[in-house]
Design an enzyme around this catalytic site. Structure first.
Site, PDB file in Angstrom:
ATOM      1  N   ARG A   1      41.898  33.447  43.518  1.00 32.24           N
ATOM      2  CA  ARG A   1      42.369  33.775  44.867  1.00 32.24           C
ATOM      3  C   ARG A   1      41.689  32.925  45.948  1.00 32.24           C
ATOM      4  NH1 ARG A   1      41.492  40.030  44.945  1.00 32.24           N
ATOM      5  NH2 ARG A   1      39.749  39.302  43.671  1.00 32.24           N
TER       6      ARG A   1
ATOM      7  N   ASN B   1      45.674  40.087  43.712  1.00 38.22           N
ATOM      8  CA  ASN B   1      45.709  40.410  42.290  1.00 38.22           C
ATOM      9  C   ASN B   1      46.669  41.566  42.070  1.00 38.22           C
ATOM     10  OD1 ASN B   1      43.919  38.517  41.361  1.00 38.22           O
ATOM     11  ND2 ASN B   1      42.165  39.913  41.204  1.00 38.22           N
TER      12      ASN B   1
END
Length: 795
Positions: free
Chosen positions: A20, A38
């Site tokens: 990320r 996520n």
């Protein structure tokens, strides 16, 4: 300027690897807007911007990944922009889990520098980690991989750690095990009663190192459980560990402080060095230097009791900060064997371990970061200059394998399959869609403790992936603990159980690693497996088709006096082999196996053989290895599985020859390989005093030539080598070489164990094949029909 919005879903190793923040930095650098998060399926991204920048984003997304990230699939849709004004990392979303659960990762170079930097706030902190390293599988309870779903939820981060955790530009952004000496887990050194003693509070790792120098046995809690450690140079200390662990012969694994020190004792190929240094940090089987080799410090030799009589050592490097600190303080190799009494799973709970290891360890170096999913060290050897996993555990499991499309079910909704594996070297497998998730090595299921660990692992897998199986696959042997457990689970969940023949599963496990698009000859050689005719198979030649298999050849069966007891006593296998060849005439022979019994025991065994009382028939090559090891007086009673075969392989070192013994092969299918001419020739060599190493070399070569001969007569160009016998490096390498010389294409295991650790995968593949071809599973298990006769020949 025209703007577009891309909606992306990514699957693969994209959680817990710094993915990320990588996406965040990439979007910020390209001035794109949107978000990333996520999910239970992987990572989701929405990104807006001009077409040329979005194309650049996609290119860099695929090509400039973080070190541990792997993208298996990208789903991308193009939609109208909605006017995002910034790019952000959003909280994770829950849902049905298909994201990858990553294995534990060895300490990265950046963290290693920090723990040895006196100016760093994590100096000598044994739980230093970042998104590129540290625990994963061992601490996770459910997906997505977030701190509140892991055992690190018990440790509240201090302001400095929290700042790192929330900074997208930090390599510790959302590193779930992030911690420091102020807020994280701590190490303590306990005495043999499991109590902290006065004076050990400060620098417990240094006190532990001193205890090892003094010859004491130290239990160390690592990433997936405890090691038992002792100075590998101290013969008396290693012998004491053997006595306490009731492990008289099986080689111990070693941990070395550095690769430089490993080179001191072993010959290392570059591929082996890369494995030792890798983020998976497995145990690697390395060839020992000869005793006459030049050594830097001859007084620091490894004690003979570490691996008595074996030409290889199992070696690993430190893979956690705790191990790095301990080994840096010691600067010499130590035994690092699994922390458990023989026959039970590895210990991992520090509160319970002093009781479980009572009488084994003198001290305990423990920590208070809970382990949810224990895991042993993985073991690898190099075959034909390529890695071959022998035990798939820490660093590799539970990563899935995705068989090629031709091997997968073509149904739109493939069933969820749970495979419970074999009885020895057990692993389980869970098939979800096109992925098959494999558990770490669970070990033999011969004790109550190991069976409980096996059952818990099954329930944990189903909880993590939030599913229930539609089908349970098991071994065809009705008495395996795994088979019986399968039926218990099936009753609980009201789903069918489908048995899969053991050696068919072996072959399919190997095929799953390779994109084979046509029929193949599978050679499955192992200790034993339940055969379709009720005998014990283990020397099998199976023709594999898209719809199942047929048994096109096998080793001539012989009796095993005492049944399962013969597995522990090669002398019994030798008696059975001799009796099946010579009948009552063996009573007149004075050979090593006869001399290993008392006269009374020998008389009883002859009666059993004569009357066929508890003397099951077997075609096992593994038992053939046992018999030859007994006849050459290498091993009469085994203290661990495979000891006799390992002793024979070790014996041939330095005695390699091109010679082989004769055998006779029948003229029609299924081909029967008659070993009696070989046995007679071996007995002649023993009678004239030929060295056991030369006998072993000729025996190995005979097995190779049997494979080549049968391959020619069966006529399949693809030949698959599988089963525990192909852990034998010499047998595997020479067989693959000879097959290539004869224009066959050999395949062998690399990512999945060739032993019973691969059976669960093969069980899954059997069910997937039956669904793909839309046939009844009983057709796969039916007796093979004989093919037309072929011309006979001898090797």
């Amino acid at each position: 300027m025209t703007l577009r919005r891309l909606c992306l879903t990514l699957q693969g190793a994209v959680q817990g690897v710094g993915f990320r923040p990588f996406v965040y930095r990439l979007a910020i650098n390209l001035d794109l807007k949107g978000w990333v998060n996520n999910s239970a399926q992987g990572v989701e991204i929405e990104v807006e911007g001009p077409t040329h920048l979005l194309n650049s984003f996609l290119g860099q997304l695929k090509n400039d990944l973080p070190p541990r990230a792997v993208i298996e699939m990208i789903e991308c849709t193009d939609d109208a922009p909605i006017g995002y004004t910034s790019f952000e990392i959003r909280p994770s979303t829950e849902g049905s889990s298909t994201a990858l659960l990553l294995p534990d990762i060895a300490t990265c170079a950046d963290c290693l520098r920090e723990i040895f930097d006196p100016c760093d706030r994590r100096y000598r902190y044994p739980f230093t980690n970042c998104t590129n390293c540290g625990p994963r599988y061992s601490i996770i309870q459910s997906l997505p991989y977030d701190r509140h779903n892991a055992t690190m939820r018990h440790f509240k981060m201090c302001p400095d750690c929290q700042s790192e955790y929330t900074d997208p530009l930090s390599r510790r952004f959302h590193a779930q095990p992030n911690a420091c000496p102020i807020c994280g887990p701590q190490v303590e050194l306990w005495n043999e009663e499991g109590q902290l003693e006065e004076g050990w509070q400060d620098e417990p790792i240094q006190h532990a190192a001193e205890a090892i120098r003094q010859g004491k046995i130290l239990a160390v809690k690592g990433l997936g459980g405890f090691h038992l450690m002792v100075d590998a140079r101290n013969q008396a200390a290693v012998e004491r560990l053997r006595e306490r662990k009731h492990r008289p012969d099986k080689p111990f694994a070693l941990m070395y402080p550095s690769l430089k020190r490993v080179r001191h004792d072993c010959e290392i190929l570059e591929v082996e060095a890369e494995l030792l240094r890798s983020h998976t940090a497995p145990i690697v089987l390395l060839k020992r230097k000869q005793k006459n080799s030049v050594r830097v410090d001859p007084e620091n030799n490894i004690a003979e009791a570490v691996a008595p009589g074996y030409p290889h050592l199992g070696i690993m490097l430190p893979y956690t900060p705790l191990h790095h600190l301990l080994m840096a303080d010691l600067d010499f190799p130590v035994v690092a064997t699994s922390g458990n009494p023989s026959g039970v799973p590895i210990c991992f709970n520090e509160r319970q371990t002093p009781q479980d290891l009572k009488g084994l360890a003198d001290l305990y170096l423990i920590h208070n970061r809970p382990i949810l999913s224990p895991s042993d060290d993985s073991i690898i050897q190099v075959i034909n200059n390529q890695p071959q996993i022998l035990r798939r555990a820490r660093g590799y499991a539970p990563l899935p394998i995705s068989p090629s499309p031709i091997q997968n079910s073509k149904l739109s909704s493939p069933p969820t399959i749970l495979a419970v594996g074999a009885h020895l070297k057990n692993t389980i497998a869970l098939s979800l869609g096109d992925r098959i998730f494999l558990s770490p090595h669970l070990g033999d299921l011969g004790t109550v403790q190991s069976l409980k660990r096996f059952q818990k692992t099954i329930r944990d897998f189903l909880q993590i992936y939030d599913c229930q199986p539609d089908i349970i696959a098991c071994d065809a042997h009705p008495d395996y603990a795994s088979t019986q457990a399968a039926h218990t689970f099936a009753q609980e969940w009201q789903v069918p159980v489908i048995p899969v023949q053991h050696h068919y599963a072996h072959v399919l496990a190997c095929i799953a690693e390779h994109p084979l698009e046509r029929a193949a000859l599978g050679i499955a050689w192992d200790g034993s497996g339940y055969g379709l005719d009720g005998t014990l198979w283990g020397g099998e030649f199976l023709r594999i088709t898209t719809s199942g298999f047929e048994r096109v050849g096998y080793l001539r069966p012989f009796q095993l006096p005492g049944g399962e007891k013969a597995i522990q006593e090669p002398r019994r296998a030798a008696l059975g082999l001799l009796y099946s060849c010579f009948g009552e005439a063996i009573e007149q022979k004075q050979l090593a196996p006869m001399q290993a019994f008392s006269p009374q025991s020998l008389k009883l065994l002859y009666t059993m053989l004569d009357r066929h009382i508890n003397t099951p028939m077997t075609s096992s090559v593994g038992r053939l290895f046992d018999a030859i090891a007994s006849l050459t007086n290498k091993v009469q009673i085994s203290s661990y599985e495979g000891q006799a075969a390992a002793a024979l392989e070790s014996a041939l070192t330095g005695f390699e020859t091109e010679e082989h013994y004769p055998v006779q092969i029948s003229s029609t299918l299924p081909l029967i390989v008659d070993w009696r001419p070989m046995l007679n020739a071996i007995l002649e060599d023993i009678a004239v005093g030929l060295d056991a190493g030369l006998i072993s070399s000729k025996f190995h070569n005979t097995l190779v030539e049997i494979i080549v001969n049968v391959s020619h007569r069966v006529g399949e160009s693809y030949v698959v080598l599988t089963g525990g016998c192909f852990q034998n490096r010499y047998l595997s390498e020479r067989t693959s070489k000879r097959l290539r010389e004869e224009n066959f294409q050999p395949y062998w295991h690399q990512q999945i164990p060739t032993n019973d650790g691969g059976i669960a995968l093969g069980q899954v593949m059997s069910i997937k094949r039956s669904h793909r071809s839309s046939i009844n599973i009983q057709d796969v298990l039916s007796d093979p029909q004989p093919l037309p006769p072929r011309t006979s020949s001898c090797v």
